[in-house]
Design a protein around this motif. Structure first.
Motif, PDB file in Angstrom:
ATOM      1  N   VAL A 128       0.826  -1.221   0.000  1.00  0.00           N
ATOM      2  CA  VAL A 128       0.000   0.000   0.000  1.00  0.00           C
ATOM      3  C   VAL A 128       0.857   1.268   0.000  1.00  0.00           C
ATOM      4  CG1 VAL A 128      -1.761   1.303   1.256  1.00  0.00           C
ATOM      5  CG2 VAL A 128      -2.011  -1.169   0.982  1.00  0.00           C
ATOM      6  N   PRO A 129       1.858   1.403   0.878  1.00  0.00           N
ATOM      7  CA  PRO A 129       2.695   2.607   0.803  1.00  0.00           C
ATOM      8  C   PRO A 129       3.446   2.734  -0.530  1.00  0.00           C
ATOM      9  CG  PRO A 129       3.029   1.508   2.905  1.00  0.00           C
ATOM     10  CD  PRO A 129       2.206   0.593   2.055  1.00  0.00           C
ATOM     11  N   TYR A 132       1.000   4.029  -3.078  1.00  0.00           N
ATOM     12  CA  TYR A 132       0.779   5.458  -2.882  1.00  0.00           C
ATOM     13  C   TYR A 132       1.950   6.270  -3.416  1.00  0.00           C
ATOM     14  CZ  TYR A 132       0.041   9.968  -0.711  1.00  0.00           C
ATOM     15  OH  TYR A 132      -0.122  11.319  -0.511  1.00  0.00           O
ATOM     16  N   HIS A 136       1.366   8.743  -6.431  1.00  0.00           N
ATOM     17  CA  HIS A 136       1.439  10.158  -6.056  1.00  0.00           C
ATOM     18  C   HIS A 136       2.716  10.821  -6.567  1.00  0.00           C
ATOM     19  CE1 HIS A 136       1.311  13.799  -3.697  1.00  0.00           C
ATOM     20  NE2 HIS A 136       0.155  13.452  -3.183  1.00  0.00           N
ATOM     21  N   SER A 144      -5.639  10.398  -2.440  1.00  0.00           N
ATOM     22  CA  SER A 144      -5.448  10.552  -1.001  1.00  0.00           C
ATOM     23  C   SER A 144      -4.939   9.242  -0.397  1.00  0.00           C
ATOM     24  CB  SER A 144      -6.769  10.939  -0.334  1.00  0.00           C
ATOM     25  OG  SER A 144      -7.689   9.857  -0.418  1.00  0.00           O
ATOM     26  N   ILE A 145      -4.409   9.346   0.792  1.00  0.00           N
ATOM     27  CA  ILE A 145      -3.956   8.152   1.505  1.00  0.00           C
ATOM     28  C   ILE A 145      -5.151   7.255   1.788  1.00  0.00           C
ATOM     29  CG2 ILE A 145      -2.965   7.330   3.680  1.00  0.00           C
ATOM     30  CD1 ILE A 145      -1.157   9.820   3.629  1.00  0.00           C
ATOM     31  N   THR A 148      -6.075   5.396  -1.353  1.00  0.00           N
ATOM     32  CA  THR A 148      -5.060   4.374  -1.603  1.00  0.00           C
ATOM     33  C   THR A 148      -5.298   3.177  -0.695  1.00  0.00           C
ATOM     34  OG1 THR A 148      -3.469   6.098  -2.166  1.00  0.00           O
ATOM     35  CG2 THR A 148      -2.582   3.924  -1.706  1.00  0.00           C
ATOM     36  N   PHE A 149      -5.604   3.438   0.569  1.00  0.00           N
ATOM     37  CA  PHE A 149      -5.884   2.377   1.527  1.00  0.00           C
ATOM     38  C   PHE A 149      -7.110   1.576   1.092  1.00  0.00           C
ATOM     39  CE2 PHE A 149      -7.627   0.825   5.604  1.00  0.00           C
ATOM     40  CZ  PHE A 149      -6.527   0.119   6.060  1.00  0.00           C
TER      41      PHE A 149
END
Length: 191
Positions: A128-129, A132, A136, A144-145, A148-149
């Motif tokens: 996930v990170p 992102y 991004h 947005s975070i 993405t989550f």
């Protein structure tokens, strides 16, 4: 020598199954839902931590050198794909599953299932990170975070629970049969 050959065949099989799992997919968001994770957790249960990991190193390596076995192709430029972080996690998943099932029981459903869940969560902590960051920072997608989550984790929960349940059941059935046929790394073989 027979056990080592048996192990090499199973490692190659799980490398191939992971590749096949990439093409059994539902395209949603930046990362599709596929059957890869099922084969990866099962590799950890059945092959153990190190050989399961090797099957995934081979899978990722083949994809990075250009064999189109990832969900969207292959090649070194795939590191800029939003889903590549999950592939990095794939290398750790069988290690986690293998170590936990060895410690808590490789022939019982609940320890296998819970080991798979822990490993899948670690994969998401990497994937996930990474997704992102690529979306991004590299692709300049305004995301947005939270979104993405949602697209990188939440939508996968039901399917991944089913994959972990199935891996727990198959591991319970198949692990006892394979327990004595796969050597540990560095184990001396009988002549």
């Amino acid at each position: 020598m027979r056990n080592r050959t048996h192990y090499l065949i199973l490692t190659a099989l799980f490398t191939a199954l992971t590749a096949v799992g990439a093409f059994i997919k539902i395209p949603v968001g930046p990362t599709p839902i596929s059957l890869q994770l099922f084969f990866i957790v099962l590799a950890g249960v059945l092959l153990g931590p190190w050989y399961g990991c090797l099957s995934q190193i081979l899978y990722v390596g083949l994809g990075l050198v250009g064999v189109p076995i990832f969900t969207s192709g292959g090649g070194f430029s795939y590191i800029f794909n939003p889903s590549f972080g999950y592939l990095l996690g794939f290398i750790l998943v069988p290690i986690i599953v293998g170590l936990l099932t060895r410690k808590f029981g490789s022939s019982k459903f609940l320890p296998i299932f819970l080991s798979c869940i822990v490993a899948v969560l670690v994969d998401y902590c990497i994937g996930v990170p990474y997704m992102y960051m690529i979306l991004h920072q590299v692709m300049n997608v305004d995301i947005s975070i939270a979104k993405t989550f949602l697209t990188g984790f939440v939508i996968f929960i039901p399917g991944d629970l089913l994959k972990c349940i199935l891996a727990g059941y198959l591991g319970k059935v198949l692990a006892p049969a394979l327990r004595h046929t796969i050597p540990s790394p560095g184990a001396k073989e009988a002549a």
